[in-house]
Design an enzyme around this catalytic site. Structure first.
Site, short mmCIF file in Angstrom:
data_model
loop_
_atom_site.label_atom_id
_atom_site.label_comp_id
_atom_site.label_asym_id
_atom_site.label_seq_id
_atom_site.Cartn_x
_atom_site.Cartn_y
_atom_site.Cartn_z
N GLU A 1 0.82 -1.21 0.00
CA GLU A 1 0.00 0.00 0.00
C GLU A 1 0.86 1.27 0.00
OE1 GLU A 1 -4.10 1.48 1.73
OE2 GLU A 1 -3.55 -0.36 0.74
N ASP A 2 1.91 1.25 0.83
CA ASP A 2 2.62 2.50 1.11
C ASP A 2 3.99 2.61 0.45
OD1 ASP A 2 0.49 2.99 2.72
OD2 ASP A 2 1.49 2.44 4.58
#
Ligand code: MN
Length: 490
Positions: free
Chosen positions: A81-82
């Site tokens: 996600e990051d």
């Protein structure tokens, strides 16, 4: 909590060593380095290195005795996600199982309440992920619990949003999966943000009352211990269990009309919990207690013969002890205790065989996924879901003794559709405990329900939609009505 990542990671390794004696620690170290590199330079709102969060998530999963792929996925859960790292990279390094778990968590995204549409969409995704692999939701729970613990660093409106969502969505799901430990933790961490005034009120009134009770319970405990030994019952453990650990459930109890915020009316503020080796010992222990103290009528509950719909088993009784002090007892076996604390997660316990999954819980999730596919309208879906999970359940019996689990206030029609849609469509009457009842009467736990059908009845009645409680019955009635309408137009 120490915010030094090396210290936290060493603690994680130590926990894994204790709970998973044969685990491949090199794999865990590799996952840590992988995540640490990927998150390098990122910070949490608290100012800590980002990696502290995935370590805490993995720590929770390890203490919960989840299997190794789940713990490793916990370490990696925010990587795709990051950061620039992809699921494909994770698959190459940690194998397909870990990659699937991580991608499950990532797909869920952040379950954010941004208007009804988005909310319904997220719920749908969550149920699909749960039905594919229930471990995904456990990683999500661990993730959420750490986020709640560090909520103070976020702006107030975010605090309220995240805490409300945890209270209204995550905790009921944990409860439905029978994971009392996670349900309690989610509720208590959220409580002070969602109801700050009432939280303060409880914190203020509780300690005084609690101390008073605790002193008395110590005496009762001594006396009961002596009696159990005399009776030859080899109990494993007898302990004082306080509701102080579950403030939110105490709060909900205090709001009930009969209690009306009067703490002295909460009899199970603290209870004595007795853990014994066998089911027979549970009943013998109950006998010993009732011989010693007079039971309060209507407060003896046999959740062993009739477990709660989420699988909870125990004997409960409330008795009058010395000086008329009222005390609640909970009696259970070690296995029942594990089940009550860990629920569906108990079946991933490293030491136990993996195939043994709580079939009933899984079936419930699969049914949800089916319904959500049938219900295109988001508002409808949300209403149905709220009715189905986020309210109390009852359990009733078929004439042949099968248990059927329904929301509170369900009717014989809900029951009929639960058994089969043709039984629902052709339902003309019902007998409950051998008495004829109307089709909109409310069922109670323990009822034996028999449906009377008529082959000539071809479609349900529109009125039924007003009294049924389950989304299954609603959607089946709607679709039967739609079909018959189409026919009559031909
Ligand atoms: Mn996270």
């Amino acid at each position: 909590m120490d915010t030094n990542k090396e210290i936290q990671f060493t603690k994680l390794l130590k926990t894994i060593n204790e709970t998973h004696p044969n685990a491949d620690l090199d794999m865990v170290k590799l996952a840590y380095e992988f995540a640490n590199n990927a998150h390098a330079g990122q910070k949490r709102k608290s100012g800590n290195d980002y990696i502290i969060h995935p370590i805490a998530t993995a720590q929770f999963l390890a203490e919960f005795k989840m299997d190794m792929p789940t713990i490793i996925a916990g370490l990696l859960h925010d990587v795709p996600e990051d950061t620039d790292v992809t699921i494909e990279d994770i698959k190459k390094n940690f194998g397909k199982e870990v990659a699937t778990l991580v991608s499950g968590v990532t797909k869920l995204g952040a379950l954010k309440y941004r208007g009804m549409e988005r909310y319904a969409e997220n719920l749908r995704r969550m149920f699909v992920a749960m039905s594919n692999d229930i471990r995904v939701i456990l990683i999500k729970f661990a993730d959420r619990i750490h986020n709640l613990k560090t909520l103070d660093y976020l702006p107030p409106e975010k605090q309220i949003r995240i805490a409300t969502e945890s209270l209204e969505i995550y905790a009921p799901i944990a409860d439905r999966l029978g994971i009392g430990k996670i349900k309690g933790e989610l509720e208590d961490l959220s409580f002070k943000y969602v109801h700050p005034k009432d939280y303060k009120w409880i914190i203020e009134i509780l300690p005084h009352k609690y101390k008073e009770k605790e002193k008395h319970l110590e005496k009762v405990k001594k006396r009961v211990t002596k009696k159990l030994i005399e009776a030859g019952i080899t109990f494993r453990n007898i302990s004082i269990h306080g509701r102080t650990k579950h403030l939110y459930s105490l709060y909900k109890k205090l709001l009930k009309p009969l209690i009306n915020r009067d703490l002295s009316k909460v009899y199970d503020l603290i209870a004595l919990r007795i853990i014994v080796p066998t089911v027979a010992d549970c009943y013998s222990t109950l006998g010993v207690l009732h011989n010693l103290y007079r039971p309060m009528p209507g407060r003896v509950k046999d959740y062993i013969a009739q477990p709660k719909p989420n699988g909870y088993q125990s004997l409960h009784t409330t008795v009058f002890t010395e000086n008329g002090e009222i005390v609640e007892f909970q009696i259970r076996t070690t296995e029942m205790h594990e089940e009550a604390e860990f629920g569906i997660a108990a079946h991933w316990n490293y030491k136990e065989n993996k195939g043994n999954i709580n079939k009933k819980s899984i079936k419930w999730i699969q049914e949800l996924v089916k319904w959500q596919k049938q219900t295109a309208d988001n508002e409808q879906f949300l209403n149905d879901i709220k009715l189905d999970i986020f309210q109390n359940r009852i359990f009733v019996f078929t004439p042949t003794g099968d248990v059927i689990d329904l929301p509170e206030e369900s009717t014989p029609i809900d029951f009929a559709y639960h058994v089969h849609s043709s039984i629902g469509d052709q339902c003309v009457g019902a007998r409950v405990n051998d008495h004829l009842v109307s089709l909109n009467s409310k069922l109670k736990s323990g009822d034996i329900v028999e449906i009377i059908t008529d082959k000539n009845r071809k479609m349900p009645s529109m009125d039924w939609l007003d009294s049924v409680k389950t989304s299954m019955a609603k959607s089946k009635i709607r679709s039967a009505l739609k079909k018959s309408k189409l026919k009559s137009y031909r």
